[in-house]
Design a protein around this motif. Structure first.
Motif, mmCIF file in Angstrom:
data_model
loop_
_atom_site.group_PDB
_atom_site.id
_atom_site.type_symbol
_atom_site.label_atom_id
_atom_site.label_comp_id
_atom_site.label_asym_id
_atom_site.label_seq_id
_atom_site.Cartn_x
_atom_site.Cartn_y
_atom_site.Cartn_z
ATOM 1 N N PRO A 66 0.819 -1.216 0.000
ATOM 2 C CA PRO A 66 0.000 0.000 0.000
ATOM 3 C C PRO A 66 0.855 1.268 0.000
ATOM 4 O O PRO A 66 1.716 1.441 0.865
ATOM 5 C CB PRO A 66 -0.797 -0.121 1.300
ATOM 6 N N LEU A 67 0.603 2.130 -0.964
ATOM 7 C CA LEU A 67 1.336 3.398 -1.030
ATOM 8 C C LEU A 67 0.632 4.513 -0.282
ATOM 9 O O LEU A 67 1.196 5.593 -0.104
ATOM 10 C CB LEU A 67 1.558 3.798 -2.495
ATOM 11 N N ASP A 68 -0.630 4.278 0.149
ATOM 12 C CA ASP A 68 -1.277 5.275 0.987
ATOM 13 C C ASP A 68 -0.708 5.249 2.405
ATOM 14 O O ASP A 68 -0.838 6.212 3.159
ATOM 15 C CB ASP A 68 -2.797 5.069 1.025
ATOM 16 N N HIS A 69 -0.051 4.133 2.762
ATOM 17 C CA HIS A 69 0.696 4.027 4.009
ATOM 18 C C HIS A 69 2.032 3.361 3.671
ATOM 19 O O HIS A 69 2.235 2.174 3.955
ATOM 20 C CB HIS A 69 -0.076 3.217 5.050
ATOM 21 N N PRO A 70 2.946 4.106 3.048
ATOM 22 C CA PRO A 70 4.184 3.509 2.528
ATOM 23 C C PRO A 70 5.097 2.997 3.637
ATOM 24 O O PRO A 70 5.102 3.487 4.765
ATOM 25 C CB PRO A 70 4.830 4.673 1.771
ATOM 26 N N LEU A 71 5.873 1.977 3.267
ATOM 27 C CA LEU A 71 6.832 1.363 4.182
ATOM 28 C C LEU A 71 8.242 1.675 3.682
ATOM 29 O O LEU A 71 8.599 1.339 2.547
ATOM 30 C CB LEU A 71 6.598 -0.143 4.241
ATOM 31 N N SER B 65 -4.812 -1.262 9.855
ATOM 32 C CA SER B 65 -4.564 -2.428 8.995
ATOM 33 C C SER B 65 -3.839 -2.017 7.725
ATOM 34 O O SER B 65 -3.920 -0.871 7.285
ATOM 35 C CB SER B 65 -5.882 -3.130 8.630
ATOM 36 N N LEU B 66 -3.128 -2.964 7.147
ATOM 37 C CA LEU B 66 -2.492 -2.799 5.846
ATOM 38 C C LEU B 66 -3.005 -3.906 4.930
ATOM 39 O O LEU B 66 -3.012 -5.083 5.310
ATOM 40 C CB LEU B 66 -0.966 -2.898 5.957
ATOM 41 N N VAL B 67 -3.433 -3.519 3.727
ATOM 42 C CA VAL B 67 -3.975 -4.478 2.764
ATOM 43 C C VAL B 67 -2.930 -4.719 1.672
ATOM 44 O O VAL B 67 -2.421 -3.772 1.070
ATOM 45 C CB VAL B 67 -5.285 -3.960 2.138
ATOM 46 N N PHE B 68 -2.619 -5.987 1.433
ATOM 47 C CA PHE B 68 -1.639 -6.360 0.420
ATOM 48 C C PHE B 68 -2.357 -7.149 -0.684
ATOM 49 O O PHE B 68 -2.582 -8.361 -0.545
ATOM 50 C CB PHE B 68 -0.535 -7.223 1.036
ATOM 51 N N LYS B 69 -2.697 -6.491 -1.757
ATOM 52 C CA LYS B 69 -3.380 -7.179 -2.848
ATOM 53 C C LYS B 69 -2.379 -8.066 -3.593
ATOM 54 O O LYS B 69 -1.268 -7.635 -3.905
ATOM 55 C CB LYS B 69 -4.031 -6.166 -3.785
ATOM 56 N N ALA B 70 -2.792 -9.318 -3.849
ATOM 57 C CA ALA B 70 -1.858 -10.301 -4.398
ATOM 58 C C ALA B 70 -2.434 -11.008 -5.613
ATOM 59 O O ALA B 70 -3.650 -11.191 -5.722
ATOM 60 C CB ALA B 70 -1.500 -11.332 -3.325
ATOM 61 N N LEU B 71 -1.544 -11.400 -6.529
ATOM 62 C CA LEU B 71 -1.908 -12.179 -7.706
ATOM 63 C C LEU B 71 -1.107 -13.477 -7.697
ATOM 64 O O LEU B 71 0.122 -13.455 -7.535
ATOM 65 C CB LEU B 71 -1.626 -11.411 -8.997
ATOM 66 N N GLN B 72 -1.807 -14.599 -7.852
ATOM 67 C CA GLN B 72 -1.199 -15.928 -7.853
ATOM 68 C C GLN B 72 -1.318 -16.527 -9.246
ATOM 69 O O GLN B 72 -2.426 -16.733 -9.742
ATOM 70 C CB GLN B 72 -1.899 -16.806 -6.810
ATOM 71 N N SER B 73 -0.185 -16.806 -9.882
ATOM 72 C CA SER B 73 -0.184 -17.307 -11.259
ATOM 73 C C SER B 73 0.180 -18.781 -11.309
ATOM 74 O O SER B 73 1.093 -19.236 -10.610
ATOM 75 C CB SER B 73 0.809 -16.510 -12.120
ATOM 76 N N TYR B 74 -0.560 -19.522 -12.176
ATOM 77 C CA TYR B 74 -0.347 -20.958 -12.339
ATOM 78 C C TYR B 74 0.334 -21.238 -13.681
ATOM 79 O O TYR B 74 0.291 -20.413 -14.606
ATOM 80 C CB TYR B 74 -1.677 -21.702 -12.271
ATOM 81 N N ASP B 75 0.916 -22.435 -13.775
ATOM 82 C CA ASP B 75 1.643 -22.773 -15.001
ATOM 83 C C ASP B 75 0.723 -23.111 -16.175
ATOM 84 O O ASP B 75 1.202 -23.333 -17.292
ATOM 85 C CB ASP B 75 2.623 -23.924 -14.760
#
Length: 259
Positions: free
Chosen positions: A67-72, A141-151
């Protein structure tokens, strides 16, 4: 030969036991952050836990958006054999202060890509460790949106944000809950003990022991919760099956007395 009511009781018991197991499964199938909570203002080490949900394809890539609205200011990845971590940074609209210094950019995305011959196969999971900090003090809270790629080309988008009072979405984004630091809890230079392979810490310090202890405590708590849930499910299943066996035994004894 068993009577019709007896067969119905056995079938109902089996269906009940199966439904309990099925309902218990999905809770462990999401991409999650573990441990799921940390103290505001400090540093922590977390694992992005990625289960393989496909019966026929393998996971070969994970993308996590920060999240860039609460950068680390400090983000470090732990090296993993067979996986290559790539970090992307973004310019901040407004600099943040870290230990008295202005930080003008922050990590916006981490991508783990499997090397040749590496994968998360069906029935397996993998954990990708990252140290983060300092954690913001103006959000819970911090939200980490994730993408999971399959073969096989499929991509699962874990990006839906859960809302209070509403059912959990089908593909929830991983969330790290932030709690108020206890009075007198000095974070100082505490940082998760991951090896720096991505973005260097903005303060240049080596942070270790405090976050490692907190992480170990949180991990133990998380493990205990998972064990308790699993034992609870097993207990329910055993109870249902035991009840069915008891009923069947009574039916048999009643039938024998009648004859």
């Amino acid at each position: 030969m068993r009577s019709l009511p007896t067969r119905r009781i056995a079938a109902a018991a089996l269906a009940a036991a199966t439904s309990v197991v099925v309902l218990a499964g999905p809770a462990f199938a999401h991409v999650t952050v573990n441990p799921g909570a940390a103290s505001q203002g400090g540093y922590t080490a977390v694992d992005f836990r990625v289960p393989n949900e496909s019966d026929t394809a393998s996971t070969v890539k994970l993308e996590v958006n920060l999240p860039l609205d609460h950068p680390l200011a400090s983000v470090r990845t732990l090296p993993m054999p067979g996986w290559t971590a790539t970090v992307e940074k973004a310019k901040l609209d407004k600099p943040i202060k870290v230990h008295g210094n202005d930080v003008n950019e922050a990590v916006s995305k981490i991508t783990w890509t499997a090397d040749a011959g590496t994968k998360i196969a069906p029935g397996q999971f993998q954990e990708f460790r990252v140290s983060l900090g300092p954690l913001p003090t103006d959000t819970d809270s911090l939200v980490f949106k994730a993408l999971q790629s399959y073969d096989n080309g499929d991509v699962v988008r874990w990006i839906d944000e859960s809302k209070e009072g509403q059912p959990e979405p089908a593909k929830p984004a991983p969330v790290l809950k932030l709690t108020k630091a206890a009075a007198g809890d000095g974070h100082g230079d505490s940082h998760g003990g991951a090896t720096a392979t991505a973005a260097p810490a903005a303060d240049g310090h080596n942070h270790g022991d405090s976050a490692d202890k907190a992480e170990a405590a949180d991990a133990d708590h998380n493990s205990s919760d998972s064990t308790a849930r699993t034992l609870g499910v097993v207990g329910i299943v055993v109870g249902v099956i035991g009840t069915a066996v008891g009923v069947l035994g009574l039916r048999r004894r009643s039938g024998g007395s009648a004859s």
